[in-house]
Design an enzyme around this catalytic site. Structure first.
Site, mmCIF file in Angstrom:
data_model
loop_
_atom_site.group_PDB
_atom_site.id
_atom_site.type_symbol
_atom_site.label_atom_id
_atom_site.label_comp_id
_atom_site.label_asym_id
_atom_site.label_seq_id
_atom_site.Cartn_x
_atom_site.Cartn_y
_atom_site.Cartn_z
ATOM 1 C CE LYS A 41 -2.269 -0.805 3.775
ATOM 2 N NZ LYS A 41 -2.093 -2.103 4.185
ATOM 3 N NE ARG A 57 9.250 -6.869 5.200
ATOM 4 C CZ ARG A 57 8.182 -6.205 5.005
ATOM 5 N NH1 ARG A 57 7.876 -5.772 3.667
ATOM 6 N NH2 ARG A 57 7.352 -5.943 5.885
ATOM 7 N NE ARG A 111 1.815 -6.144 10.814
ATOM 8 C CZ ARG A 111 2.831 -6.047 9.883
ATOM 9 N NH1 ARG A 111 3.792 -6.757 10.115
ATOM 10 N NH2 ARG A 111 2.502 -4.998 9.326
ATOM 11 N NE ARG A 126 10.314 -4.087 10.334
ATOM 12 C CZ ARG A 126 9.857 -3.397 9.224
ATOM 13 N NH1 ARG A 126 10.525 -2.572 8.647
ATOM 14 N NH2 ARG A 126 8.274 -3.813 8.969
ATOM 15 N NE ARG A 176 -4.770 -1.206 9.837
ATOM 16 C CZ ARG A 176 -3.658 -0.698 9.557
ATOM 17 N NH1 ARG A 176 -3.658 0.465 9.233
ATOM 18 N NH2 ARG A 176 -2.608 -1.342 9.488
#
Ligand code: AMP
Length: 218
Positions: free
Chosen positions: A13, A127, A171, A160, A88
């Site tokens: 996004k 990642r 999430r 992370r 949201r």
């Protein structure tokens, strides 16, 4: 144009919002960035939201609604705005709609970047970042030359906290429970445009551009 960009975490996004803001001259307002700035400045709101943000949970509606609607009321968005990360929840969507009504404004379109969960998990869980220079790698899509080491400074790469698979799953669960109903809500109002987000960044940009050019009547 007044726009909303919706999609799961890791859908890209932020990248797409920057493209749209630049090409279409709308003001990009990211709720995550607004909250991170409050947290970095150590404001009262920043201290309150820090705990929610760290755990991947949504901050309470009341807090986020107040801060985003204030930004929309006072900001310079003569060319329109692009909301990224807000609303949201359905409550947030309703409050946004009421506030725009009061100001004699309305939304022109809501764009959903649709990406299947498995692709999101693969994207985020692979990642890795360099703690020194912050360069981002991906185990499959963009691996470093030497496994586990940064190409630039040789530092050991890390994952992370909020990119760990369990946090990503949390999430995503939050997205399905609280944000998918917002997508349905906008669909029922005839505002929704869905774009397949499982493709390359360029392909997704091209689809979004097409939707927006259609709206501009170009
Ligand atoms: P983001 O960068 O958009 O993923 O946002 C980071 C964090 O800020 C989220 O995990 C939430 O804790 C919080 N946040 C951002 N936008 C909202 C919102 N509209 N409603 C509730 N919490 C939000």
């Amino acid at each position: 144009m007044n726009l909303v960009l919706i999609g799961p975490p890791g859908a890209g996004k932020g990248t797409q919002a920057s493209m749209i803001a630049k090409e279409f001259g709308v003001r990009h307002l990211s709720s995550g960035d607004v909250l991170r700035a409050e947290r970095a400045q150590g404001t009262e709101l920043g201290r309150k939201v820090a705990e929610y943000m760290g755990s991947g949970k949504l901050v309470p509606d009341k807090m986020i609604i107040e801060v985003i609607l204030a930004q929309l009321t006072h900001g310079d968005d003569a060319g329109g705005f692009l909301l990224d990360g807000f609303p949201r929840t359905v409550v947030q969507a309703e409050r946004l709609s009421e506030s725009l009504d009061l100001a004699g404004r309305s939304l022109d379109a809501v764009m959903e970047i649709d990406v299947p969960d498995e692709a999101i998990i693969q994207r985020i869980a692979g990642r890795r970042i360099c703690p020194q220079c912050q360069t981002v790698y991906h185990l499959d899509a963009q691996p470093p030359n030497v496994p586990g080491k940064c190409d630039r400074d040789g530092e050991s790469l890390i994952q992370r906290e909020d990119d760990r698979e369990t946090t990503v799953a949390d999430r995503l669960a939050t997205y399905h429970e609280q944000t998918r109903p917002v997508v349905a809500w906008y669909e029922s109002k005839g505002l929704l445009h869905k774009v397949d987000g499982s493709r390359s960044v360029e392909a997704v940009s091209a689809s979004l551009r097409q939707v927006l050019q259609g709206l501009c009547g170009e």
